[in-house]
Scaffold this motif. Structure first.
Motif, PDB file in Angstrom:
ATOM      1  N   ALA A  12     -55.351  -7.169 -25.916  1.00  0.00           N
ATOM      2  CA  ALA A  12     -54.012  -6.702 -26.275  1.00  0.00           C
ATOM      3  C   ALA A  12     -54.056  -6.114 -27.670  1.00  0.00           C
ATOM      4  O   ALA A  12     -54.729  -6.639 -28.561  1.00  0.00           O
TER       5      ALA A  12
ATOM      6  N   GLU B 178     -51.415  -4.159 -30.662  1.00  0.00           N
ATOM      7  CA  GLU B 178     -50.058  -3.776 -31.071  1.00  0.00           C
ATOM      8  C   GLU B 178     -50.125  -3.135 -32.448  1.00  0.00           C
ATOM      9  O   GLU B 178     -50.726  -3.680 -33.382  1.00  0.00           O
TER      10      GLU B 178
ATOM     11  N   GLN C 133     -47.690  -0.507 -28.045  1.00  0.00           N
ATOM     12  CA  GLN C 133     -48.370  -1.558 -27.294  1.00  0.00           C
ATOM     13  C   GLN C 133     -49.403  -0.999 -26.316  1.00  0.00           C
ATOM     14  O   GLN C 133     -49.260   0.117 -25.812  1.00  0.00           O
TER      15      GLN C 133
ATOM     16  N   VAL D 257     -52.291  -3.088 -23.343  1.00  0.00           N
ATOM     17  CA  VAL D 257     -53.150  -4.188 -22.907  1.00  0.00           C
ATOM     18  C   VAL D 257     -54.137  -3.612 -21.911  1.00  0.00           C
ATOM     19  O   VAL D 257     -53.746  -3.033 -20.897  1.00  0.00           O
TER      20      VAL D 257
ATOM     21  N   LEU E 173     -43.237  -7.613 -23.778  1.00  0.00           N
ATOM     22  CA  LEU E 173     -44.348  -6.728 -23.456  1.00  0.00           C
ATOM     23  C   LEU E 173     -43.922  -5.765 -22.357  1.00  0.00           C
ATOM     24  O   LEU E 173     -43.420  -6.183 -21.311  1.00  0.00           O
TER      25      LEU E 173
ATOM     26  N   VAL F  56     -49.676  -2.118 -19.267  1.00  0.00           N
ATOM     27  CA  VAL F  56     -50.847  -2.935 -18.953  1.00  0.00           C
ATOM     28  C   VAL F  56     -51.763  -2.115 -18.038  1.00  0.00           C
ATOM     29  O   VAL F  56     -51.355  -1.665 -16.967  1.00  0.00           O
TER      30      VAL F  56
ATOM     31  N   VAL G 151     -53.801 -11.958 -19.608  1.00  0.00           N
ATOM     32  CA  VAL G 151     -52.936 -11.074 -20.398  1.00  0.00           C
ATOM     33  C   VAL G 151     -52.055 -11.895 -21.341  1.00  0.00           C
ATOM     34  O   VAL G 151     -51.893 -11.538 -22.519  1.00  0.00           O
ATOM     35  N   LYS G 152     -51.500 -12.985 -20.840  1.00  0.00           N
ATOM     36  CA  LYS G 152     -50.654 -13.831 -21.695  1.00  0.00           C
ATOM     37  C   LYS G 152     -51.459 -14.391 -22.864  1.00  0.00           C
ATOM     38  O   LYS G 152     -50.980 -14.426 -24.008  1.00  0.00           O
TER      39      LYS G 152
ATOM     40  N   TRP H 132     -52.014 -11.444 -25.292  1.00  0.00           N
ATOM     41  CA  TRP H 132     -50.795 -10.982 -25.964  1.00  0.00           C
ATOM     42  C   TRP H 132     -50.266 -12.026 -26.940  1.00  0.00           C
ATOM     43  O   TRP H 132     -49.925 -11.705 -28.094  1.00  0.00           O
TER      44      TRP H 132
ATOM     45  N   ARG I  68     -52.484 -12.490 -30.210  1.00  0.00           N
ATOM     46  CA  ARG I  68     -52.834 -11.360 -31.082  1.00  0.00           C
ATOM     47  C   ARG I  68     -52.603 -11.723 -32.553  1.00  0.00           C
ATOM     48  O   ARG I  68     -51.627 -12.356 -32.909  1.00  0.00           O
TER      49      ARG I  68
END
Length: 474
Positions: A43, A45, A51, A53, A81, A86, A138-139, A142, A145
């Protein structure tokens, strides 16, 4: 000045039961694991909130329901997000489990003789597992980060080679005999360039490597065990060299006509086998990473330009004439009648041999494509362009022939261009006009619905998308 934020996440998508493998035209049941198949997420930012991912999956393809399922869950779990940003790609290993949709859309209509396998993890069950694990990765990326920086490197690794052998009569054959008086050369170019992006934390410690190479992960494609192929070996070598916390996110460049088989070298010296071949490819790639890191890869930018845009692109489907369709229907019906008269239709089908089976598959594909054209004349695809500093990452859902990738790289506004094929969809092969004229695997309708007209347009759409994120870097 606030720096860019970067996070990493990783999960295993290795099943705990026997499973049907994807990637061939015959069934393979895997009941053991050589090495785990994984999903890796990065991820990023920007200081302005931009953003992205990126998620790399050790799978053969991204089915639509996987992409839609992941994004739907992320919209609920991480509302801040933008789930449409993604990006899911695959390494195209041929020793990963079959997903729901793969059988229905690609294999079973071709085989015409489906089997049932009690006691295995079903494609539906495996799809649910994959969606859940991608969301978890992904969680983790994110939510984890942190401020950091990026650097870039370039190198070479000769692991992807053109697999279409061209003969003097103008015809090509996949993995054809090079030791022939009729051998002319190969059906297209190769691309041994390796693009790299390194991520760093605030303490200038390496946290991950995004690596892009034009070679699918299918060295051991015919085996009946679960494996991430040479990507797994790369991960292990990276851990040994830079530490267990350094992640690897693999993206496969335009390589629809390439494979990790050097037909010329194999003829002279014999083909490496199994573990030895995997280690050789991984070692070559990690050496390129080392060189890239030591030359330019330690110049870190903590606040690079970050721009992420998504476009929905329409590409024309390949044309098919009515006469060709009528011939395909006639041949398909003749096959069906012969099969149905057999005592064991599966034994009969398997007795025909691969070449004849391919002809049958293509007859089926031609007539279905003809009816599809009458309803929808275009293939809809999702194209991402991600600018990070002076580099660009662009995506497509195809097994894109290498010539198109070289055209994109040569004309790109970016100093360095990462091309990620088989991303956010599975559009089949996308061959060039010369490849279609020469024939062979990957060039027929059974392999993909978009042809050279769509390929040329894809190049132009991609280049225009790259240009758009260079025009306004602020």
């Amino acid at each position: 000045m606030e720096s860019i934020k970067i996070g990493w996440g990783m999960r295993s998508i290795t099943p705990d039961k026997p499973v049907l493998l994807a990637g061939q035209f015959h069934d393979r049941i895997a009941d053991r694991v050589r090495d785990p198949v994984m999903v890796t997420a990065m991820a990023i930012e920007g200081a302005d909130g931009e953003q992205a991912v990126m998620v790399s999956c050790d799978l053969v393809g991204i089915e639509d329901h996987i992409l839609e399922g992941v994004r739907a869950r992320l919209r609920n779990d991480i509302p801040e997000l933008d789930s449409d940003l993604v990006i899911l790609n695959v390494t195209h290993t041929h020793t990963a489990p079959t997903l729901k949709g793969f059988i229905e859309s690609r294999v079973r209509p071709f085989l015409t003789c489906p089997r049932e396998y009690p006691g295995i993890m079903t494609p539906d069950e495996y799809s649910d597992l994959v969606i859940g694990r991608i969301v978890e990765a992904v969680k983790e990326a994110w939510l984890g980060r942190r401020q950091g920086g990026l650097s870039w490197g370039e190198g070479y690794a000769a692991i992807g080679h053109n697999r279409m052998v061209l003969y003097h009569d103008g015809m090509a054959k996949m993995y054809g005999n090079v030791d022939s008086i009729f051998f002319k050369g190969f059906g297209g170019p190769e691309d041994h360039r390796v693009e790299m992006m390194f991520t760093w934390d605030q303490n200038i410690e390496l946290t991950g490597i995004i690596v892009n190479m034009a070679c699918p992960a299918q060295i051991i494609e015919h085996e009946s065990f679960i494996s991430a192929d040479y990507i797994s070996e790369v991960r292990e070598l990276v851990k040994q060299k830079w530490g267990p916390s350094v992640h690897v996110l693999g993206t496969i460049g335009a390589s629809g006509d390439l494979a990790p088989r050097d037909l010329m070298r194999n003829k002279a010296h014999g083909k490496l086998e199994g573990d030895e071949e995997l280690r050789a490819a991984a070692t070559s790639l990690v050496r390129a990473m080392e060189a890239g890191l030591e030359t330019t890869g330690r110049t870190i930018d903590t606040n690079p330009v970050l721009k992420h845009r998504v476009r929905n692109v329409s590409l024309p489907l390949r044309r098919v004439e009515k006469e060709e369709t009528e011939r395909a229907i006639s041949q398909w019906e003749a096959f069906r009648n012969a099969k149905e008269s057999q005592e064991d239709d599966l034994v009969y089908f398997e007795s025909l041999g691969f070449a004849r089976q391919m002809e049958i598959f293509n007859d089926w594909a031609v007539q279905n494509h003809y009816h599809r054209l009458r309803q929808h004349a275009f293939y809809q695809m999702e194209l991402h362009v991600l600018r990070i500093g002076d580099s660009a990452l662009v995506t497509n859902p195809f097994e894109l022939y290498t010539e198109y990738g070289l055209q994109i790289k040569a004309r790109s506004a970016a100093k360095q261009t990462f091309i990620s094929q088989l991303t956010c969809g599975s559009g089949g092969y996308l061959p060039t006009a010369s490849a279609i004229a020469s024939g062979g695997y990957g060039t027929q309708l059974l392999s993909g619905a978009v042809g050279d007209e769509g390929g040329r347009l894809l190049v132009e759409h991609t280049l225009e998308a790259i240009q758009s994120v260079w025009q306004d870097p602020a």
